[in-house]
Write a protein that holds these residues in place. Structure first.
Motif, mmCIF file in Angstrom:
data_model
loop_
_atom_site.group_PDB
_atom_site.id
_atom_site.type_symbol
_atom_site.label_atom_id
_atom_site.label_comp_id
_atom_site.label_asym_id
_atom_site.label_seq_id
_atom_site.Cartn_x
_atom_site.Cartn_y
_atom_site.Cartn_z
ATOM 1 N N LEU A 22 21.270 15.058 -17.204
ATOM 2 C CA LEU A 22 21.254 15.611 -18.559
ATOM 3 C C LEU A 22 20.073 16.554 -18.747
ATOM 4 N N ILE A 23 18.915 16.160 -18.244
ATOM 5 C CA ILE A 23 17.722 16.995 -18.366
ATOM 6 C C ILE A 23 17.891 18.296 -17.579
ATOM 7 N N SER A 24 18.496 18.202 -16.395
ATOM 8 C CA SER A 24 18.644 19.381 -15.540
ATOM 9 C C SER A 24 19.537 20.449 -16.156
ATOM 10 N N LYS A 25 20.384 20.075 -17.108
ATOM 11 C CA LYS A 25 21.301 21.017 -17.740
ATOM 12 C C LYS A 25 20.680 21.745 -18.925
ATOM 13 N N GLU A 26 19.487 21.324 -19.332
ATOM 14 C CA GLU A 26 18.853 21.897 -20.519
ATOM 15 C C GLU A 26 17.788 22.925 -20.147
ATOM 16 N N LYS A 27 17.572 23.865 -21.054
ATOM 17 C CA LYS A 27 16.468 24.811 -20.920
ATOM 18 C C LYS A 27 15.192 24.100 -21.357
ATOM 19 N N LEU A 28 14.266 23.929 -20.433
ATOM 20 C CA LEU A 28 13.090 23.101 -20.700
ATOM 21 C C LEU A 28 12.205 23.670 -21.793
ATOM 22 N N PHE A 29 12.154 25.001 -21.933
ATOM 23 C CA PHE A 29 11.259 25.619 -22.909
ATOM 24 C C PHE A 29 12.002 25.986 -24.196
ATOM 25 N N SER A 30 12.893 25.081 -24.613
ATOM 26 C CA SER A 30 13.614 25.239 -25.874
ATOM 27 C C SER A 30 13.450 23.961 -26.680
ATOM 28 N N VAL A 31 13.760 24.025 -27.969
ATOM 29 C CA VAL A 31 13.643 22.841 -28.821
ATOM 30 C C VAL A 31 14.571 21.740 -28.304
ATOM 31 N N ARG A 32 15.798 22.115 -27.995
ATOM 32 C CA ARG A 32 16.762 21.135 -27.498
ATOM 33 C C ARG A 32 16.296 20.539 -26.168
ATOM 34 N N GLY A 33 15.760 21.391 -25.286
ATOM 35 C CA GLY A 33 15.269 20.895 -24.007
ATOM 36 C C GLY A 33 14.083 19.964 -24.182
ATOM 37 N N GLY A 34 13.175 20.328 -25.104
ATOM 38 C CA GLY A 34 12.019 19.472 -25.367
ATOM 39 C C GLY A 34 12.423 18.121 -25.918
ATOM 40 N N LEU A 35 13.389 18.125 -26.863
ATOM 41 C CA LEU A 35 13.866 16.865 -27.426
ATOM 42 C C LEU A 35 14.559 16.011 -26.365
ATOM 43 N N THR A 36 15.256 16.676 -25.432
ATOM 44 C CA THR A 36 15.922 15.948 -24.355
ATOM 45 C C THR A 36 14.901 15.231 -23.476
ATOM 46 N N ILE A 37 13.814 15.935 -23.147
ATOM 47 C CA ILE A 37 12.777 15.339 -22.302
ATOM 48 C C ILE A 37 12.094 14.174 -23.010
ATOM 49 N N VAL A 38 11.743 14.376 -24.289
ATOM 50 C CA VAL A 38 11.063 13.325 -25.055
ATOM 51 C C VAL A 38 11.958 12.101 -25.216
ATOM 52 N N SER A 39 13.210 12.323 -25.626
ATOM 53 C CA SER A 39 14.126 11.203 -25.839
ATOM 54 C C SER A 39 14.408 10.463 -24.533
ATOM 55 N N SER A 40 14.566 11.215 -23.438
ATOM 56 C CA SER A 40 14.836 10.596 -22.139
ATOM 57 C C SER A 40 13.648 9.770 -21.664
ATOM 58 N N THR A 41 12.438 10.284 -21.924
ATOM 59 C CA THR A 41 11.231 9.552 -21.530
ATOM 60 C C THR A 41 11.139 8.227 -22.265
ATOM 61 N N PHE A 42 11.342 8.260 -23.584
ATOM 62 C CA PHE A 42 11.305 7.029 -24.370
ATOM 63 C C PHE A 42 12.385 6.061 -23.906
ATOM 64 N N PHE A 43 13.592 6.592 -23.701
ATOM 65 C CA PHE A 43 14.718 5.736 -23.351
ATOM 66 C C PHE A 43 14.531 5.088 -21.984
ATOM 67 N N LEU A 44 14.128 5.890 -20.989
ATOM 68 C CA LEU A 44 13.971 5.359 -19.642
ATOM 69 C C LEU A 44 12.802 4.378 -19.543
ATOM 70 N N CYS A 45 11.694 4.684 -20.239
ATOM 71 C CA CYS A 45 10.550 3.759 -20.243
ATOM 72 C C CYS A 45 10.945 2.429 -20.876
ATOM 73 N N GLY A 46 11.656 2.515 -22.008
ATOM 74 C CA GLY A 46 12.108 1.289 -22.662
ATOM 75 C C GLY A 46 13.047 0.497 -21.791
ATOM 76 N N LEU A 47 13.955 1.205 -21.109
ATOM 77 C CA LEU A 47 14.908 0.543 -20.235
ATOM 78 C C LEU A 47 14.205 -0.093 -19.044
ATOM 79 N N LEU A 48 13.229 0.616 -18.474
ATOM 80 C CA LEU A 48 12.487 0.094 -17.335
ATOM 81 C C LEU A 48 11.766 -1.191 -17.692
ATOM 82 N N VAL A 49 11.103 -1.188 -18.847
ATOM 83 C CA VAL A 49 10.346 -2.372 -19.267
ATOM 84 C C VAL A 49 11.294 -3.517 -19.617
#
Length: 206
Positions: A22-49
């Motif tokens: 999902l992250i690889s499909k987004e433009k990293l330097f866009s609002v949508r790309g930034g939100l994707t990275i932030v949301s994915s980080t929170f989600f994966l960290c929560g899932l890992l823990v």
């Protein structure tokens, strides 16, 4: 490693792979790309823990040394010795951690709790017992992490009452997800909420 642990690890890996796609499909330097990275980080960290206890009980966290503190936050059934040493249990990971009177971390170790809950019971000034509910094992330790004895299938007439106190271990806010599966779930849900907002923004723009 039992079948449940294998399934849990496969679920976690599939989430990681799909999130990276999902992250690889987004433009990293866009609002949508930034939100994707932030949301994915929170989600994966929560899932890992959230899955951390499963990883531990599968033997995948055995590399954590006694000198490494696992974030605990609020703790109950905490024993206090005469010199002010705190003996703190952490059910989520099956771990006991020792703190001095100022709540500075000293050492910690994992116990064999058979994937269940356990209760600390005082014995002496520098020793205590761990009653493991599943398997009814009674394990005695000293505050230095040395196992003194092990009694299996200990029969008790009633549930072991918790004799300790409740305390709050100072924990940085960014480590709170590691304190319990519940906090990890909140972390993951927050990531999901950001992802939902991102998708809604895309719909409105369309």
């Amino acid at each position: 490693m039992n079948l449940f642990n294998i399934i849990a690890i496969l679920i976690f890996v599939s989430f990681v792979v799909n999130t990276l796609k999902l992250i690889s499909k987004e433009k990293l330097f866009s609002v949508r790309g930034g939100l994707t990275i932030v949301s994915s980080t929170f989600f994966l960290c929560g899932l890992l823990v959230f899955f951390a206890p499963i990883f531990y009980r599968s033997g995948h966290l055995s590399w954590i040394s006694s000198g490494a503190e696992w974030p605990i936050g609020h703790a109950s059934n905490v024993l206090v010795t005469k010199d002010g040493t705190y003996i703190v249990p952490h059910d989520s990971t099956g771990r006991v951690q020792i703190y001095n009177k100022d709540l500075d971390y000293i050492r910690g170790w994992f116990i064999d709790d058979n994937g269940g809950t356990f209760t600390l019971l005082p014995i002496g000034d520098t020793s205590f017992s761990v009653y493991v509910v599943r398997g009814r094992n009674n394990i005695e330790y000293d505050v230095y992490g040395n196992q003194l004895s092990l009694k299996r299938n200990v029969k008790r007439d009633s549930d072991v009452p918790k004799q300790g106190i409740d305390i709050d271990i100072p924990t940085p806010i960014y480590l709170l997800p590691f304190t319990s599966p519940f906090m990890a779930s909140i972390f993951a849900l927050f990531g999901g909420l950001i992802m939902y907002i991102r998708d809604k923004m895309h719909v409105y723009k369309a």
